[in-house]
Motif scaffolding. Structure first.
Motif, PDB file in Angstrom:
ATOM      1  N   ASP A 205       7.537   2.527   5.254  1.00 17.06           N
ATOM      2  CA  ASP A 205       7.064   3.871   4.927  1.00 17.06           C
ATOM      3  C   ASP A 205       5.989   4.333   5.906  1.00 17.06           C
ATOM      4  O   ASP A 205       5.981   5.494   6.344  1.00 17.06           O
ATOM      5  N   LEU A 206       5.084   3.437   6.264  1.00 12.24           N
ATOM      6  CA  LEU A 206       4.057   3.792   7.237  1.00 12.24           C
ATOM      7  C   LEU A 206       4.681   4.192   8.563  1.00 12.24           C
ATOM      8  O   LEU A 206       4.262   5.184   9.193  1.00 12.24           O
ATOM      9  N   ARG A 207       5.686   3.438   8.984  1.00 11.68           N
ATOM     10  CA  ARG A 207       6.295   3.709  10.295  1.00 11.68           C
ATOM     11  C   ARG A 207       6.890   5.110  10.358  1.00 11.68           C
ATOM     12  O   ARG A 207       6.709   5.842  11.338  1.00 11.68           O
ATOM     13  N   VAL A 208       7.578   5.520   9.294  1.00 11.79           N
ATOM     14  CA  VAL A 208       8.227   6.834   9.336  1.00 11.79           C
ATOM     15  C   VAL A 208       7.244   7.962   9.043  1.00 11.79           C
ATOM     16  O   VAL A 208       7.338   9.046   9.636  1.00 11.79           O
ATOM     17  N   VAL A 209       6.296   7.730   8.143  1.00 11.90           N
ATOM     18  CA  VAL A 209       5.313   8.769   7.830  1.00 11.90           C
ATOM     19  C   VAL A 209       4.401   8.998   9.028  1.00 11.90           C
ATOM     20  O   VAL A 209       4.075  10.147   9.373  1.00 11.90           O
ATOM     21  N   TYR A 210       3.977   7.925   9.670  1.00 15.14           N
ATOM     22  CA  TYR A 210       3.156   8.063  10.874  1.00 15.14           C
ATOM     23  C   TYR A 210       3.878   8.920  11.917  1.00 15.14           C
ATOM     24  O   TYR A 210       3.297   9.844  12.498  1.00 15.14           O
ATOM     25  N   GLN A 211       5.146   8.617  12.160  1.00 11.67           N
ATOM     26  CA  GLN A 211       5.862   9.346  13.205  1.00 11.67           C
ATOM     27  C   GLN A 211       6.055  10.817  12.832  1.00 11.67           C
ATOM     28  O   GLN A 211       6.010  11.693  13.708  1.00 11.67           O
ATOM     29  N   LEU A 242      -0.893   0.905  21.537  1.00  8.21           N
ATOM     30  CA  LEU A 242      -0.629   1.414  20.193  1.00  8.21           C
ATOM     31  C   LEU A 242      -1.905   1.940  19.552  1.00  8.21           C
ATOM     32  O   LEU A 242      -1.895   3.010  18.925  1.00  8.21           O
ATOM     33  N   ARG A 243      -3.002   1.215  19.720  1.00  9.26           N
ATOM     34  CA  ARG A 243      -4.277   1.678  19.165  1.00  9.26           C
ATOM     35  C   ARG A 243      -4.669   3.029  19.757  1.00  9.26           C
ATOM     36  O   ARG A 243      -5.194   3.904  19.051  1.00  9.26           O
ATOM     37  N   ALA A 244      -4.426   3.200  21.042  1.00  8.60           N
ATOM     38  CA  ALA A 244      -4.771   4.471  21.695  1.00  8.60           C
ATOM     39  C   ALA A 244      -3.973   5.623  21.094  1.00  8.60           C
ATOM     40  O   ALA A 244      -4.500   6.725  20.889  1.00  8.60           O
ATOM     41  N   LEU A 271      -2.757   8.090   4.907  1.00 10.71           N
ATOM     42  CA  LEU A 271      -3.359   7.156   3.952  1.00 10.71           C
ATOM     43  C   LEU A 271      -2.941   7.491   2.525  1.00 10.71           C
ATOM     44  O   LEU A 271      -2.640   6.588   1.721  1.00 10.71           O
ATOM     45  N   ALA A 272      -2.920   8.773   2.182  1.00 13.86           N
ATOM     46  CA  ALA A 272      -2.586   9.163   0.813  1.00 13.86           C
ATOM     47  C   ALA A 272      -1.135   8.842   0.470  1.00 13.86           C
ATOM     48  O   ALA A 272      -0.831   8.390  -0.637  1.00 13.86           O
ATOM     49  N   VAL A 273      -0.247   9.057   1.399  1.00 13.61           N
ATOM     50  CA  VAL A 273       1.181   8.848   1.131  1.00 13.61           C
ATOM     51  C   VAL A 273       1.530   7.369   1.094  1.00 13.61           C
ATOM     52  O   VAL A 273       2.317   6.921   0.248  1.00 13.61           O
ATOM     53  N   THR A 274       0.957   6.578   1.994  1.00 17.12           N
ATOM     54  CA  THR A 274       1.328   5.158   2.089  1.00 17.12           C
ATOM     55  C   THR A 274       0.491   4.245   1.215  1.00 17.12           C
ATOM     56  O   THR A 274       0.911   3.131   0.898  1.00 17.12           O
ATOM     57  N   GLY A 275      -0.719   4.673   0.834  1.00 17.29           N
ATOM     58  CA  GLY A 275      -1.609   3.812   0.055  1.00 17.29           C
ATOM     59  C   GLY A 275      -2.237   2.697   0.861  1.00 17.29           C
ATOM     60  O   GLY A 275      -2.832   1.780   0.295  1.00 17.29           O
ATOM     61  N   ILE A 276      -2.138   2.762   2.174  1.00 13.27           N
ATOM     62  CA  ILE A 276      -2.710   1.726   3.034  1.00 13.27           C
ATOM     63  C   ILE A 276      -4.182   2.047   3.282  1.00 13.27           C
ATOM     64  O   ILE A 276      -4.528   3.182   3.590  1.00 13.27           O
ATOM     65  N   PRO A 277      -5.070   1.072   3.152  1.00 10.05           N
ATOM     66  CA  PRO A 277      -6.497   1.331   3.393  1.00 10.05           C
ATOM     67  C   PRO A 277      -6.759   1.700   4.847  1.00 10.05           C
ATOM     68  O   PRO A 277      -6.111   1.184   5.768  1.00 10.05           O
ATOM     69  N   GLU A 278      -7.726   2.558   5.058  1.00 12.94           N
ATOM     70  CA  GLU A 278      -8.053   3.000   6.410  1.00 12.94           C
ATOM     71  C   GLU A 278      -8.443   1.835   7.307  1.00 12.94           C
ATOM     72  O   GLU A 278      -8.084   1.798   8.481  1.00 12.94           O
ATOM     73  N   ARG A 279      -9.157   0.859   6.774  1.00 12.14           N
ATOM     74  CA  ARG A 279      -9.664  -0.227   7.611  1.00 12.14           C
ATOM     75  C   ARG A 279      -8.577  -1.156   8.120  1.00 12.14           C
ATOM     76  O   ARG A 279      -8.791  -1.919   9.075  1.00 12.14           O
ATOM     77  N   THR A 280      -7.388  -1.130   7.501  1.00 14.96           N
ATOM     78  CA  THR A 280      -6.292  -1.972   7.986  1.00 14.96           C
ATOM     79  C   THR A 280      -5.108  -1.144   8.456  1.00 14.96           C
ATOM     80  O   THR A 280      -4.019  -1.681   8.654  1.00 14.96           O
ATOM     81  N   LEU A 281      -5.320   0.141   8.664  1.00 17.07           N
ATOM     82  CA  LEU A 281      -4.230   1.005   9.111  1.00 17.07           C
ATOM     83  C   LEU A 281      -3.654   0.512  10.431  1.00 17.07           C
ATOM     84  O   LEU A 281      -2.429   0.420  10.603  1.00 17.07           O
ATOM     85  N   GLU A 282      -4.517   0.174  11.366  1.00 20.10           N
ATOM     86  CA  GLU A 282      -4.033  -0.256  12.677  1.00 20.10           C
ATOM     87  C   GLU A 282      -3.251  -1.562  12.585  1.00 20.10           C
ATOM     88  O   GLU A 282      -2.191  -1.715  13.220  1.00 20.10           O
ATOM     89  N   SER A 283      -3.709  -2.519  11.784  1.00 22.57           N
ATOM     90  CA  SER A 283      -3.009  -3.803  11.694  1.00 22.57           C
ATOM     91  C   SER A 283      -1.649  -3.644  11.023  1.00 22.57           C
ATOM     92  O   SER A 283      -0.674  -4.290  11.424  1.00 22.57           O
ATOM     93  N   HIS A 284      -1.541  -2.774  10.014  1.00 24.34           N
ATOM     94  CA  HIS A 284      -0.247  -2.534   9.384  1.00 24.34           C
ATOM     95  C   HIS A 284       0.711  -1.844  10.349  1.00 24.34           C
ATOM     96  O   HIS A 284       1.904  -2.178  10.396  1.00 24.34           O
ATOM     97  N   LEU A 285       0.211  -0.882  11.123  1.00 24.82           N
ATOM     98  CA  LEU A 285       1.078  -0.206  12.088  1.00 24.82           C
ATOM     99  C   LEU A 285       1.502  -1.168  13.194  1.00 24.82           C
ATOM    100  O   LEU A 285       2.635  -1.101  13.687  1.00 24.82           O
ATOM    101  N   ARG A 286       0.615  -2.066  13.557  1.00 27.24           N
ATOM    102  CA  ARG A 286       0.968  -3.079  14.563  1.00 27.24           C
ATOM    103  C   ARG A 286       2.109  -3.955  14.054  1.00 27.24           C
ATOM    104  O   ARG A 286       3.050  -4.275  14.786  1.00 27.24           O
ATOM    105  N   PHE A 292       8.289  -5.862  13.416  1.00 22.93           N
ATOM    106  CA  PHE A 292       9.599  -5.283  13.128  1.00 22.93           C
ATOM    107  C   PHE A 292      10.532  -5.451  14.327  1.00 22.93           C
ATOM    108  O   PHE A 292      11.723  -5.735  14.158  1.00 22.93           O
ATOM    109  N   ARG A 293      10.015  -5.249  15.530  1.00 22.88           N
ATOM    110  CA  ARG A 293      10.857  -5.467  16.708  1.00 22.88           C
ATOM    111  C   ARG A 293      11.353  -6.905  16.754  1.00 22.88           C
ATOM    112  O   ARG A 293      12.531  -7.161  17.060  1.00 22.88           O
ATOM    113  N   ASP A 294      10.479  -7.841  16.465  1.00 24.77           N
ATOM    114  CA  ASP A 294      10.887  -9.243  16.460  1.00 24.77           C
ATOM    115  C   ASP A 294      11.975  -9.490  15.417  1.00 24.77           C
ATOM    116  O   ASP A 294      12.990 -10.141  15.703  1.00 24.77           O
ATOM    117  N   ILE A 295      11.774  -8.977  14.203  1.00 22.81           N
ATOM    118  CA  ILE A 295      12.745  -9.193  13.126  1.00 22.81           C
ATOM    119  C   ILE A 295      14.099  -8.600  13.504  1.00 22.81           C
ATOM    120  O   ILE A 295      15.150  -9.253  13.368  1.00 22.81           O
TER     121      ILE A 295
END
Length: 485
Positions: A205-211, A242-244, A271-286, A292-295
């Protein structure tokens, strides 16, 4: 040499059976963690003494080596060994090609509390990086066998896993720890216990909402690919890159006053749509990018195991536009099957399992525990489960006093047959905190909401287990099922 000879003499007192005389070279199976695939015995060099990491130095004798599949491992025997063993499954997964020679040593340093409590410790770095829960479980079992071959059978053996390692350890329990198997109990801490087929849906969900909001991963000027791939296989994007892009779109790394109005709205909506905390947003997107590419590309041959069909996203400033414009896709049934077979849990547990989870874990949401309880309940095995929760807010590390409390509670359950309660576990923590001074933060009355209360459920995704024992048996007969080791 005198110290090593003294230790060897001490270890012999704990052995419950003698080593065969011919084990100058250890015969450790190249353990295969899939049903229907028998292990093949291969030769591995015996463990050799190595320098202990700082938190264990002076408290134990340490050993290292590689198993027959190339996985590096580390073993520690305390100077005051209580005769029992903790086998550790590390989290991640790391994405390097080969086995990381330093990973298991770093893990020993990090969980030195187990050695402080008198337990021998053994951990594998796994034979390769990248996703593969059954592979990691097989390598975890391999290091246990190495320990037994070198030092004899311990009095009791426990498996511990944290984060993705919790999924790995739970798979060890179901694959190798039958009622009369070599494991006596399991400790799962901040575990990813929803399995792979559902446990990463919030990152999908984060991947598609972010994009939808950012349109920079990929940019319109770059080669396009379906977002379920995480990243195109030949991309040279780095974590810094990615962070940039995340900062460009949301200003997440800036003070609110320094963000543009559009950046703030993008951040608020994501953040509101995914429920992911701001402090770990970058790690979840990573994770939703590189793992995901590896999988997809490296483990599933380019097939898609993910779906967001039937999900209605809400919480944004314009939900209608979001749901109309967000990228949608359906899973390839064979890819979903293979990911499920590799990492989903059946609940077929026959030994005591104690879990410990931070309520505000920002990475493996505490609702993973609800998924695990529902999995064991669905298999009619929840009598083997005790779940404890703390008010901590971190994922990667919990209080040492709580780790010590947890392993002691599990050991007491195994030794006496008396199942602890959340209150009895919490009450015992003060004794350990008198030594560790890291705090006790138990919340005995807490119960997490259903997994679907935190993560958008896909059609048919509310019932547990995600993979039944019957499905596992049937899939195990399919040639090439799962993820290759």
């Amino acid at each position: 040499m005198h110290a090593l000879e003294t230790l060897t003499h001490r270890l012999r007192r704990f052995r419950t059976r003698l080593r065969p005389a011919g084990l100058a070279v250890l015969l450790v199976g190249a353990v295969v963690g899939t049903l229907g695939h028998p292990p093949a015995a291969q030769a591995a060099a015996p463990p050799t003494p190595v320098e202990c990491p700082p938190n264990v130095a002076g408290k134990a004798t340490c050993y290292g080596g590689q198993d027959s599949n190339g996985a590096y491992y580390t073993i520690a025997i305390p100077n005051r060994w209580n005769g029992s063993l903790v086998v550790h499954a590390h989290g991640g997964p790391d994405l390097g090609d080969g086995s990381d020679p330093g990973r298991s040593t770093d893990d020993l340093d990090r969980w030195s509390v187990m050695v402080d409590e008198g337990y021998a410790w053994a951990g594998s770095s796994y034979r390769r990086g990248g996703y593969g829960t059954r592979m990691a479980a097989a390598d975890t079992e391999s290091v246990r066998r190495l320990f037994v071959a070198a030092f004899g059978s311990p009095g009791r053996t426990y498996v511990h896993g944290q984060s993705w390692g919790g999924n790995v350890a739970a798979k060890v329990v179901e694959t190798y720890a039958g009622k009369h198997g070599p494991y006596d109990g399991a400790l799962l801490t901040n575990g990813v216990l929803g399995g792979g087929s559902r446990g990463y849906d919030y990152r999908v969900d984060l991947r598609v909402v972010y994009q939808y909001y950012c349109q920079n991963h990929p940019r319109p000027t770059e080669p396009q690919y379906p977002l379920w791939q995480g990243l195109r296989v030949d991309s040279t994007m780095t974590s810094a890159g990615l962070r940039a892009r995340l900062a460009e779109c949301t200003g997440y790394d800036s003070a609110p006053a320094d963000r543009t109005a559009l950046q703030q709205r993008n951040l608020d909506d994501i953040l509101a749509v995914t429920g992911i905390p701001e402090r770990t947003l970058e790690s979840h997107l990573r994770f939703a990018t590189f793992t995901f590419r590896d999988i997809v590309h490296h483990r599933l041959g380019g097939r898609n195991p993910f779906s967001n069909q039937g999900v209605r996203y809400s919480g944004s400033h314009d939900d209608r536009a979001l749901n109309s414009g967000v990228q949608r896709f359906s899973a390839d049934p064979t890819a979903r099957r293979d990911l499920s077979y590799d990492s989903d849990l059946t609940g077929q547990v026959a030994i005591p399992v104690l879990t410990l989870h931070a309520i505000d874990d920002p990475t493996a949401f505490v609702e993973h525990e609800a998924a695990y309880r529902a999995t064991l309940r669905g298999a009619h095995r929840d009598r083997y489960l005790v779940q404890t929760f703390t008010t901590e807010t971190e994922h990667s590390e919990l209080s040492n006093a709580e780790y010590a409390t947890s392993i002691a509670a599990l050991d007491g359950w195994v030794r006496t047959g008396r199942r602890p309660t959340t209150r009895s576990v919490a009450a015992s923590c003060a004794t350990f905190d008198a030594r560790y001074r890291t705090g006790c933060f138990y919340a005995p009355d807490f119960r997490p909401g259903p997994y679907a209360s935190r993560v958008h459920a896909r059609p048919g995704g509310r019932d547990w287990p995600a993979m039944t024992a019957g499905q596992e048996r049937a899939w195990s007969r399919v040639d090439g099922v799962g993820i290759a080791f």
